[in-house]
Design a protein around this motif. Structure first.
Motif, mmCIF file in Angstrom:
data_model
loop_
_atom_site.group_PDB
_atom_site.id
_atom_site.type_symbol
_atom_site.label_atom_id
_atom_site.label_comp_id
_atom_site.label_asym_id
_atom_site.label_seq_id
_atom_site.Cartn_x
_atom_site.Cartn_y
_atom_site.Cartn_z
ATOM 1 N N UNK A 1 0.810 -1.221 0.000
ATOM 2 C CA UNK A 1 0.000 0.000 0.000
ATOM 3 C C UNK A 1 0.840 1.267 0.000
ATOM 4 N N UNK A 2 2.008 1.217 0.628
ATOM 5 C CA UNK A 2 2.795 2.432 0.787
ATOM 6 C C UNK A 2 3.577 2.823 -0.462
ATOM 7 N N UNK A 3 3.705 1.948 -1.439
ATOM 8 C CA UNK A 3 4.507 2.284 -2.620
ATOM 9 C C UNK A 3 3.745 2.099 -3.929
ATOM 10 N N UNK B 1 -0.296 3.716 -8.336
ATOM 11 C CA UNK B 1 -1.619 3.946 -8.912
ATOM 12 C C UNK B 1 -2.677 4.280 -7.870
ATOM 13 N N UNK B 2 -2.349 4.108 -6.602
ATOM 14 C CA UNK B 2 -3.329 4.345 -5.539
ATOM 15 C C UNK B 2 -2.707 5.225 -4.469
ATOM 16 N N UNK B 3 -3.305 6.370 -4.208
ATOM 17 C CA UNK B 3 -2.857 7.234 -3.129
ATOM 18 C C UNK B 3 -3.729 6.993 -1.912
ATOM 19 N N UNK C 1 -12.959 5.153 3.338
ATOM 20 C CA UNK C 1 -12.545 3.765 3.540
ATOM 21 C C UNK C 1 -11.994 3.155 2.261
ATOM 22 N N UNK C 2 -12.284 3.787 1.124
ATOM 23 C CA UNK C 2 -11.718 3.340 -0.145
ATOM 24 C C UNK C 2 -10.266 3.810 -0.215
ATOM 25 N N UNK D 1 6.555 6.153 -2.917
ATOM 26 C CA UNK D 1 6.256 6.388 -1.502
ATOM 27 C C UNK D 1 6.084 7.892 -1.322
ATOM 28 N N UNK D 2 4.845 8.339 -1.052
ATOM 29 C CA UNK D 2 4.582 9.774 -0.934
ATOM 30 C C UNK D 2 5.201 10.338 0.345
#
Length: 729
Positions: free
Chosen positions: A89-91, A94-96, A102-103, A686-687
């Protein structure tokens, strides 16, 4: 902190019944109790055992809950490192992650399930506070009070540490709050939270003074002063690291350095030390032992850990506590869970046998490359001794106790003679050149369940210890394993000390610690460490982080190291709304440049496999055994060389295996990280605001008065920017 309505029944009789002296092997659920129960040693101990069930660092298989640190599984944290491919999830580019929905929600390590006390981070702290209050006000003897309160304060410090490392400042709750909705407690500052954890650890140490595991009825597995000091040292190093110390306040490192100088002799006094120091065994067999030795061996490496048993789930589920790791890493044809796949990156970055990085590994460039040429097609040649105990590849023995011979599954070996041959073939010629293709097949019954490489770390290998900690069957494989899961081990204390020494201006002391760690796996003399480490702080620090990456591979430590040293981008990203104090000014303003480390952002990880060369039937075979018993393996008529047996001299065996590979196999890249819909490669991202995750949507809606972290939106305040500063004193 707001609690939703809990119903706690009075059941002191439950807490007094059937308390086992065999600690952590048959823990029951003593969640419900009354104050009177604390007046009896049996009642207090029963309640304490329930706290262990809630707080122990168990080995989880699957989604990581709030209550556990990463333990080497392919969780969101590990998949954000070099250890596994597949975007965590952290890298994921395509998904921030979001705190207002919850999405794609940011992972929640702050709360858990607010309305279920046993699944809530604050619920278990409430239980610990109840225990501390109950024991303090009980009629127990001072001896019992000290023993019980020491453990409880350690457990509370542990629970707070798990949140602190993510969020910095969090609410400090020491009272037993009524289980009804009420106004939430504010977040304390990061420094206040840090001081509170340190205070709890000091209290625990005072209470536990003289309590030695395995002596005078103090069971092996309960925390000791050694556990307290090891956790305290880890916390001090975390607080001194760039994540929390952007200007590199040297006093934090100096405090940690002085602490370790005093703490290590005390830790030794309580029975923890570097097991097998300068005694590697055959091919680092003694290093491999430390992960599976348990209570009967009084393993000096294990400081804070969870024990397990081999009892199957069923009629008494509270008794069943099985370690899932062994089953998860074993190949499917040995009736394991199918195996875990390391990325090609971590395979390629392990040191050569001279202790230096492969010349092809273009990171930690302040460290000298090896003079030994690295052959990527034969990655098992000339490697650090830990390489062979961390990975499994085609042509190695991996013995176990049990008979896995099964004609229906075309598996021919008894466990004591198990050989892993996981080379692959394809059914179509075009698949060979397609990195995204997943239709590969392997021999000996692996077929479509084959992995190109396997993780072997922490395995209960019958060639390492004649005793084993699982009950094997063809139906359940290795599911019922009692191998321990070590969260804090002595080697971490040594390397934490090395890090503090290096950053406090004593790199010569740090080098001596590195030599101790490497001496255990067989290095001698300078242990492969370059001469300038004792005078070059940056090179010394790079050597320490590189050593941690190898020593702690698949133990859940790498993501924490990457995050606290800000190695995804060197600390160069900016967070909207963050004050100037968030700018990294220590370490030359860029930790990656300081260490010569290639930032992970903008990179990707692939996997690898060894496929049959084209000259053997085009490298093609079938996808199943024929009804007439025909073997789909294109190498079915080829005589295999002897599999590597690590009980024997390694070099001649590796030479023979390399000749076999050169004749029959070739290395091929296999898709690791994702591609987009146009089959273009995607890269790790990784933001900057991920270094301090925000409180999740669920946590904010359940606690609308609590401050959100800077860099994250506050769903309870109309989506406004967060205001809590984890770096403010």
């Amino acid at each position: 902190m707001k609690f939703k309505s809990y119903i706690v029944t009075a059941a002191a009789c439950l807490a007094l019944a059937s308390c086992s002296d065999d600690f952590m092997k048959d823990m029951k659920n003593y969640d419900s109790t009354t104050p009177e129960a604390y007046n009896y040693p049996e009642g207090a101990n029963g309640r304490l055992q329930d706290l262990y069930m809630l707080a122990l660092p168990y080995h989880y298989n699957g989604a990581l809950p709030f209550s556990a640190p990463s333990s080497g599984e392919a969780d969101d944290m590990a998949k954000s490192t070099e250890e596994y491919s597949g975007f965590g999830s952290f890298v994921n580019p395509q998904i921030e992650l979001s705190a207002t929905s919850n999405t794609n929600g940011v992972l929640d390590f702050f709360q858990g399930q607010a309305d279920k006390i046993r699944n809530s981070a604050w619920g278990r702290i409430r239980d610990i506070n109840d225990f501390i209050n109950g024991v303090t006000n009980s009629s127990l003897s001072e001896q019992y009070k000290s023993e019980f309160l020491g453990q409880a304060h350690f457990l509370r410090a542990w629970c707070y540490y798990l949140m602190f490392r993510w969020y910095g400042g969090i609410p400090i709750i020491t009272e037993v709050l009524d289980p009804v909705p009420q106004k939430g407690a504010p977040r304390s500052s990061t420094k206040e939270t840090y001081d509170f954890i340190m205070q709890d650890l000091d209290i625990a140490a005072n209470y536990l003074d003289g309590k030695v595991a395995g002596q005078n009825n103090y069971e092996y597995g309960r925390p000791t002063v050694a556990s307290v000091l090891a956790l305290k040292g880890r916390l001090m190093v975390l607080y001194a690291s760039p994540l929390f110390n952007r200007a590199n306040d040297r006093s934090r490192w100096e405090d940690a350095y002085k602490f370790f100088q005093q703490a290590i002799p005390e830790i030794n006094r309580y029975g923890n030390y570097l097991a097998y120091e300068n005694n590697p065994g055959t091919n680092a067999s003694n290093w491999a032992k430390i992960f599976i030795e348990g209570a009967s061996e009084a393993n000096p490496e294990a400081i804070w850990f969870a024990q397990y048993n081999t009892i199957a789930s069923g009629g008494t589920p509270d008794y069943s506590k099985n370690n899932v790791w062994e089953n998860g890493i074993r190949p499917s044809n040995s009736f394991g869970g199918g195996g875990k796949t390391p990325s090609a990156d971590i395979v390629d970055l392990f040191p050569m046998k001279d202790g230096k990085r492969p010349s092809s590994y273009n990171s930690y460039t302040v460290l000298n490359p090896s003079d030994i040429s690295y052959n990527k097609d034969l990655p098992f040649l000339d490697r650090d001794p830990r390489f062979y105990r961390t990975f499994a590849f085609p042509g190695v023995c991996w013995a176990f106790e049990g008979d896995a011979v099964n004609a229906e599954r075309h598996y021919p070996y008894e466990g004591v003679n198990y050989q892993l041959w996981n080379y692959v073939w394809y059914t179509k010629a075009e698949d060979r050149a397609n990195i995204e293709n997943s239709d590969t097949y392997g021999p000996d019954g692996l077929l479509g369940n084959v992995k190109g490489m396997y993780i072997r770390k922490k395995t209960d290998d019958l060639h390492v210890m004649s005793g084993y900690r699982y009950v094997f069957s063809q139906g359940n494989g290795f599911k019922f394993s009692a191998a321990p899961n070590i969260e804090l081990r002595y080697t971490e204390v040594v390397l934490n000390y090395a890090e503090a020494a290096c950053q406090a201006g004593h790199p010569d002391v740090a080098v001596e610690q590195l030599k101790k760690v490497r001496g255990r796996v067989g290095y001698t003399g300078d242990c492969g460490l370059q001469a300038n480490l004792a005078s070059d702080e940056a090179a010394c620090m790079a050597a320490i982080l590189y050593e941690r990456q190898i020593e702690f591979a698949y133990e859940g430590k790498r993501f924490d190291d990457l995050r606290r040293w800000m190695l995804f981008d060197g600390g160069q990203g900016t967070v909207p709304g963050a004050p100037a104090t968030w700018k990294l000014t220590g370490w030359g303003g860029n930790t990656c440049s300081y260490l010569g480390f290639a930032p992970l952002n903008g990179t990707r990880r692939e996997n690898m496999e060894f496929c049959v060369q084209e000259k053997y039937n085009g490298g093609l075979g079938g996808d199943k055994w024929g009804s007439d018993g025909s073997n789909p393996d294109p190498l079915k008529d080829v005589e295999r060389c002897a599999a590597i047996d690590y009980r024997n001299e390694l070099e001649p065996q590796l030479t023979t295996l390399a000749e076999w590979y050169n004749t029959y196999l070739e290395r091929k890249a296999k898709k690791g990280d994702s591609y987009n819909s146009d089959h273009q490669q995607l890269y790790m991202d990784f933001r900057p605001n991920y270094y301090f995750p925000g409180l999740s949507y669920g946590a904010m809606t359940a606690n609308p008065t609590i401050e959100q972290t800077i860099g994250w939106n506050n769903v309870a305040n109309g989506g406004a920017q967060g205001t809590f500063d984890p770096l403010a004193e």
